[in-house]
Enzyme design. Structure first.
Site, PDB file in Angstrom:
ATOM      1  N   CYS A  37       0.835  -1.197   0.000  1.00  0.00           N
ATOM      2  CA  CYS A  37       0.000   0.000   0.000  1.00  0.00           C
ATOM      3  C   CYS A  37       0.875   1.254   0.000  1.00  0.00           C
ATOM      4  O   CYS A  37       0.628   2.199  -0.758  1.00  0.00           O
ATOM      5  CB  CYS A  37      -0.931  -0.011   1.206  1.00  0.00           C
ATOM      6  SG  CYS A  37      -2.111   1.351   1.239  1.00  0.00           S
TER       7      CYS A  37
ATOM      8  N   CYS B 126      -6.107  -3.222   7.365  1.00  0.00           N
ATOM      9  CA  CYS B 126      -7.369  -2.469   7.308  1.00  0.00           C
ATOM     10  C   CYS B 126      -8.513  -3.238   6.678  1.00  0.00           C
ATOM     11  O   CYS B 126      -9.672  -3.038   7.042  1.00  0.00           O
ATOM     12  CB  CYS B 126      -7.160  -1.137   6.595  1.00  0.00           C
ATOM     13  SG  CYS B 126      -6.693  -1.249   4.853  1.00  0.00           S
TER      14      CYS B 126
END
Length: 383
Positions: free
Chosen positions: A121, A218
């Site tokens: 990410c 997440c």
């Protein structure tokens, strides 16, 4: 902006102009760290633009705590921007995040790897796509709440460990390129404990001062990654055999996605099959769907193959001196760095460890250090 002697005077972010003339895009996750960065820079007079990324359908995540990207976090980031009086935008990066992070996460587990999606990410969505957006907004830099230091060296910006070793996140930023590092800023890297940063949040009057740290990946509720993979790739997790290194078949499993190198618990093997010896996962074979187990000694390795190597050290990786670059190598985020030699290879690099390391899993990162400085790193592959 000059000093008394007429020489350029740099602001706190390293630019030779007033803070008000310096536009900073701040990546705001809605957590304490990035909120403090944005609020602190706004109070110093910088032209702050807060950006929060919507990385997946956050409506389904509103009730999920311990994640960095839920809808509640978007709301919290917006509240900080409103209080401090700077612009705030929410960008829909859902498709980019799925392609660059979530899909690869699932595919790597099915291929017998143990991926680290947070690094991917940072590498793609944040430090490639968001950084490009910051430049489109005519920003001078992109600031984040990461605990890592950017130090101006004789040959340009360098990446260093955070001042607080307990908070250091440099392992997760090894893939940061030199070009990205030139544009990035990490205002919290030189600060002390998280308690100090929470104190800064309270002093700034931010409602999120006591907000808990995010714990999970997440998009993986309660750390149940196998559930996510099975949802993304229905039927892809096929059963297979658990086999000892000596060739004995000891049992069966419901899919290699449930295992990682070095794992001991959850093998489901009784003492009768194992002879009472502690067994660990030493290898995953996606082609045969076999989980290979053996004694702890079988986990020790001295050579590690890497791919997709990012080098931000002196010179170039290919110009390594005879015997390789001397460095310390960190092979898991929770393990200390150990003495090693880094040798360039056609695929990326080979790391020769001066002492054996256990639990080295393909898909994890190997990060190189010279003292406090990050020299780069790469992804561990299957030899």
């Amino acid at each position: 902006m000059t000093g008394m002697d007429g020489s350029p005077r740099f602001n706190s972010l390293g630019f030779a102009k007033a803070p008000a003339e310096t536009r900073v895009v701040v990546a705001m996750s809605g957590g304490v760290d990035s909120s403090v960065v944005a609020a602190m820079l706004a109070r110093e007079g910088y032209d702050v633009v807060g950006v929060t990324l919507q990385l997946y359908d956050h409506g389904a995540a509103l009730a999920k705590k311990g994640a960095c990207c839920a809808g509640r976090d978007i709301h919290d980031a917006r509240r900080v921007a409103e209080k401090m009086g700077f612009a705030h935008y929410v960008l829909d990066y859902e498709s980019r995040f799925r392609e660059a992070v979530i899909d690869e996460f699932a595919d790597q587990y099915l291929a017998g790897y143990t991926p680290i999606p947070c690094i991917r990410c940072n590498q793609s969505v944040k430090f490639r796509d968001l950084l490009a957006t910051a430049k489109e907004l005519d920003a001078d830099c992109l600031a984040t709440g990461h605990y890592v230091r950017r130090v101006e060296g004789s040959a340009g910006a360098e990446l260093h460990r955070a001042a607080d070793a307990a908070r250091d996140q440099s392992y997760f930023l090894f893939a940061t390129t030199q070009e990205q590092l030139d544009f990035l800023r990490f205002p919290l890297g030189g600060h002390g404990s998280k308690a100090e940063v929470r104190g800064m949040a309270a002093e700034l009057g931010l409602a999120i001062a006591d907000k808990p740290d995010s714990q999970d990946i997440c998009f993986v509720p309660q750390g149940r990654y196998a559930d996510v993979i099975e949802k993304l790739r229905p039927g892809a997790a096929e059963p297979g055999e658990i086999v000892h290194l000596d060739g004995r078949t000891l049992g069966a499993h419901d899919g290699i996605i449930h295992y990682t190198i070095g794992q001991r618990r959850g093998l489901g093997l009784g003492g009768g099959e194992t002879g009472g010896e502690p067994l660990f996962v030493v290898k995953l074979e996606p082609e045969t769907r076999r989980v290979i187990v053996g004694p702890r000694g079988a986990l020790a390795v001295r050579r590690v193959a890497l791919r997709e190597v990012n080098w931000i050290g002196p010179g170039a990786l290919k110009d390594a001196p005879e015997g390789g670059w001397e460095a310390k190598a960190k092979l898991r985020s929770t393990r200390p760095a150990i003495e090693a030699r880094i040798l360039p290879s056609p695929e990326g690099a080979t790391v020769e460890l001066l002492s054996p390391e256990e639990g080295v899993a393909p898909g994890q990162a190997c990060v190189f250090y010279d003292g406090e400085r990050v020299l780069g790193g790469g992804w561990i592959t299957r030899g």
